[in-house]
Design a protein around this motif. Structure first.
Motif, PDB file in Angstrom:
ATOM      1  N   LYS A   1      64.627  -1.995 -19.756  1.00  0.00           N
ATOM      2  CA  LYS A   1      65.200  -1.639 -18.438  1.00  0.00           C
ATOM      3  C   LYS A   1      64.795  -0.317 -18.106  1.00  0.00           C
ATOM      4  N   LEU A   2      64.392   0.033 -16.932  1.00  0.00           N
ATOM      5  CA  LEU A   2      63.746   1.424 -16.697  1.00  0.00           C
ATOM      6  C   LEU A   2      64.680   1.685 -15.334  1.00  0.00           C
ATOM      7  N   ARG A   3      65.204   3.256 -15.549  1.00  0.00           N
ATOM      8  CA  ARG A   3      66.145   3.591 -14.162  1.00  0.00           C
ATOM      9  C   ARG A   3      65.265   4.671 -13.520  1.00  0.00           C
ATOM     10  N   VAL A   4      65.124   4.429 -12.151  1.00  0.00           N
ATOM     11  CA  VAL A   4      64.174   5.293 -11.547  1.00  0.00           C
ATOM     12  C   VAL A   4      64.991   5.939 -10.302  1.00  0.00           C
ATOM     13  N   GLU A   5      65.087   7.339 -10.589  1.00  0.00           N
ATOM     14  CA  GLU A   5      65.783   8.260  -9.496  1.00  0.00           C
ATOM     15  C   GLU A   5      64.819   8.641  -8.551  1.00  0.00           C
ATOM     16  N   PHE A   6      65.228   9.070  -7.404  1.00  0.00           N
ATOM     17  CA  PHE A   6      64.248   9.623  -6.369  1.00  0.00           C
ATOM     18  C   PHE A   6      64.827  11.138  -5.785  1.00  0.00           C
ATOM     19  N   GLU A   7      63.905  11.872  -5.630  1.00  0.00           N
ATOM     20  CA  GLU A   7      64.125  13.199  -5.348  1.00  0.00           C
ATOM     21  C   GLU A   7      64.826  13.004  -3.769  1.00  0.00           C
ATOM     22  N   ARG A   8      64.580  12.331  -2.973  1.00  0.00           N
ATOM     23  CA  ARG A   8      65.048  12.219  -1.491  1.00  0.00           C
ATOM     24  C   ARG A   8      66.431  11.335  -1.670  1.00  0.00           C
ATOM     25  N   GLU A   9      67.343  11.895  -0.976  1.00  0.00           N
ATOM     26  CA  GLU A   9      68.742  11.476  -1.315  1.00  0.00           C
ATOM     27  C   GLU A   9      68.767  10.175  -0.363  1.00  0.00           C
TER      28      GLU A   9
ATOM     29  N   ILE B   1      67.184   7.589  -0.643  1.00  0.00           N
ATOM     30  CA  ILE B   1      66.541   6.313  -1.546  1.00  0.00           C
ATOM     31  C   ILE B   1      67.603   6.264  -2.800  1.00  0.00           C
ATOM     32  N   ALA B   2      68.195   5.116  -2.714  1.00  0.00           N
ATOM     33  CA  ALA B   2      69.259   5.045  -3.971  1.00  0.00           C
ATOM     34  C   ALA B   2      68.494   4.887  -5.065  1.00  0.00           C
ATOM     35  N   PRO B   3      68.936   5.216  -6.298  1.00  0.00           N
ATOM     36  CA  PRO B   3      68.124   4.775  -7.667  1.00  0.00           C
ATOM     37  C   PRO B   3      68.084   3.432  -7.917  1.00  0.00           C
ATOM     38  N   ARG B   4      67.323   3.045  -8.654  1.00  0.00           N
ATOM     39  CA  ARG B   4      67.041   1.600  -9.016  1.00  0.00           C
ATOM     40  C   ARG B   4      66.920   1.512 -10.502  1.00  0.00           C
ATOM     41  N   THR B   5      67.396   0.389 -10.902  1.00  0.00           N
ATOM     42  CA  THR B   5      67.079   0.001 -12.380  1.00  0.00           C
ATOM     43  C   THR B   5      66.193  -1.392 -12.351  1.00  0.00           C
ATOM     44  N   LEU B   6      65.316  -1.214 -12.860  1.00  0.00           N
ATOM     45  CA  LEU B   6      64.310  -2.500 -12.946  1.00  0.00           C
ATOM     46  C   LEU B   6      64.279  -3.062 -14.380  1.00  0.00           C
ATOM     47  N   GLY B   7      64.073  -4.489 -14.353  1.00  0.00           N
ATOM     48  CA  GLY B   7      63.994  -4.988 -15.524  1.00  0.00           C
ATOM     49  C   GLY B   7      62.745  -5.768 -15.877  1.00  0.00           C
ATOM     50  N   SER B   8      62.630  -6.284 -16.900  1.00  0.00           N
ATOM     51  CA  SER B   8      61.322  -6.932 -17.334  1.00  0.00           C
ATOM     52  C   SER B   8      60.925  -7.930 -16.376  1.00  0.00           C
ATOM     53  N   GLY B   9      59.620  -7.756 -15.813  1.00  0.00           N
ATOM     54  CA  GLY B   9      58.910  -8.541 -14.930  1.00  0.00           C
ATOM     55  C   GLY B   9      59.191  -8.037 -13.439  1.00  0.00           C
ATOM     56  N   GLN B  10      60.053  -6.948 -13.284  1.00  0.00           N
ATOM     57  CA  GLN B  10      59.839  -6.645 -11.878  1.00  0.00           C
ATOM     58  C   GLN B  10      58.909  -5.587 -11.512  1.00  0.00           C
TER      59      GLN B  10
ATOM     60  N   ALA C   1      61.816   8.557 -14.020  1.00  0.00           N
ATOM     61  CA  ALA C   1      61.937   7.327 -14.424  1.00  0.00           C
ATOM     62  C   ALA C   1      62.336   7.445 -16.145  1.00  0.00           C
ATOM     63  N   TYR C   2      63.276   6.756 -16.675  1.00  0.00           N
ATOM     64  CA  TYR C   2      63.750   6.709 -18.056  1.00  0.00           C
ATOM     65  C   TYR C   2      64.395   5.550 -18.523  1.00  0.00           C
ATOM     66  N   SER C   3      64.389   5.145 -19.783  1.00  0.00           N
ATOM     67  CA  SER C   3      65.040   4.085 -20.427  1.00  0.00           C
ATOM     68  C   SER C   3      66.556   4.004 -20.200  1.00  0.00           C
ATOM     69  N   TRP C   4      66.837   2.727 -19.821  1.00  0.00           N
ATOM     70  CA  TRP C   4      68.461   2.488 -19.204  1.00  0.00           C
ATOM     71  C   TRP C   4      68.894   1.240 -20.258  1.00  0.00           C
ATOM     72  N   PRO C   5      69.992   1.215 -20.336  1.00  0.00           N
ATOM     73  CA  PRO C   5      71.076   2.361 -20.335  1.00  0.00           C
ATOM     74  C   PRO C   5      70.887   3.395 -21.377  1.00  0.00           C
ATOM     75  N   ARG C   6      71.016   4.647 -21.262  1.00  0.00           N
ATOM     76  CA  ARG C   6      70.791   5.787 -22.071  1.00  0.00           C
ATOM     77  C   ARG C   6      71.459   5.633 -23.446  1.00  0.00           C
ATOM     78  N   GLU C   7      72.946   5.287 -23.456  1.00  0.00           N
ATOM     79  CA  GLU C   7      73.432   5.093 -24.768  1.00  0.00           C
ATOM     80  C   GLU C   7      73.023   4.269 -25.665  1.00  0.00           C
ATOM     81  N   THR C   8      72.371   3.290 -25.235  1.00  0.00           N
ATOM     82  CA  THR C   8      71.887   2.367 -26.327  1.00  0.00           C
ATOM     83  C   THR C   8      70.673   2.668 -26.935  1.00  0.00           C
TER      84      THR C   8
END
Length: 130
Positions: A70-78, A80-89, A101-108
């Motif tokens: 899973k990939l978490r994507v944050e945007f500089e523009r307020e 645009i809400a952050p998105r979490t993308l999974g395999s195939g998206q 962008a960064y791996s998600w969830p962070r703690e795992t």
């Protein structure tokens, strides 16, 4: 059979980390799959690295397809809400939209691997901080 001057098809295993060349950054590993006239393709692997404090953007459209994790994507523009993308998206990132962008969830410490494909231009690759 006569030579045609064309290249032979190549197969690279993204999940095994195969690439023409790879580069390590503090924010993940980037593997160059192809850089040629009109197109560039890379895979990016992220696994618990620090989140890039800067923002990435391209001057061209960028197609991002998650192939593992899973990939978490944050945007500089307020607006645009952050998105979490999974395999195939696939996320189609418009030119000039700044994100990180960064791996998600962070703690795992799961590994997120995505393909980035975009028109070849003088812009930054995913292997560079932008």
């Amino acid at each position: 059979m006569a030579a045609t001057g064309q290249e032979n098809p190549r197969v690279l295993d993204v999940l095994a980390g195969e690439a023409e060349k790879t580069s390590e950054t503090p924010y993940g590993t980037v593997g160059l799959l192809h850089a040629g006239p009109g197109i560039r393709a890379e895979w990016v692997s992220k696994r618990g690295e620090a989140i890039d404090p800067g923002w990435f953007s391209q001057d061209v459209v960028d197609f991002i397809c998650v192939v593992a994790g899973k990939l978490r994507v944050e945007f500089e523009r307020e607006d645009i809400a952050p998105r979490t993308l999974g395999s195939g998206q696939v996320m189609i990132l418009p030119p000039g939209v700044r994100c990180r962008a960064y791996s998600w969830p962070r703690e795992t410490l799961n590994t997120a691997i995505f393909l980035a494909v975009y028109p070849a231009a003088d812009g930054l690759s995913h292997g560079q901080v932008g």
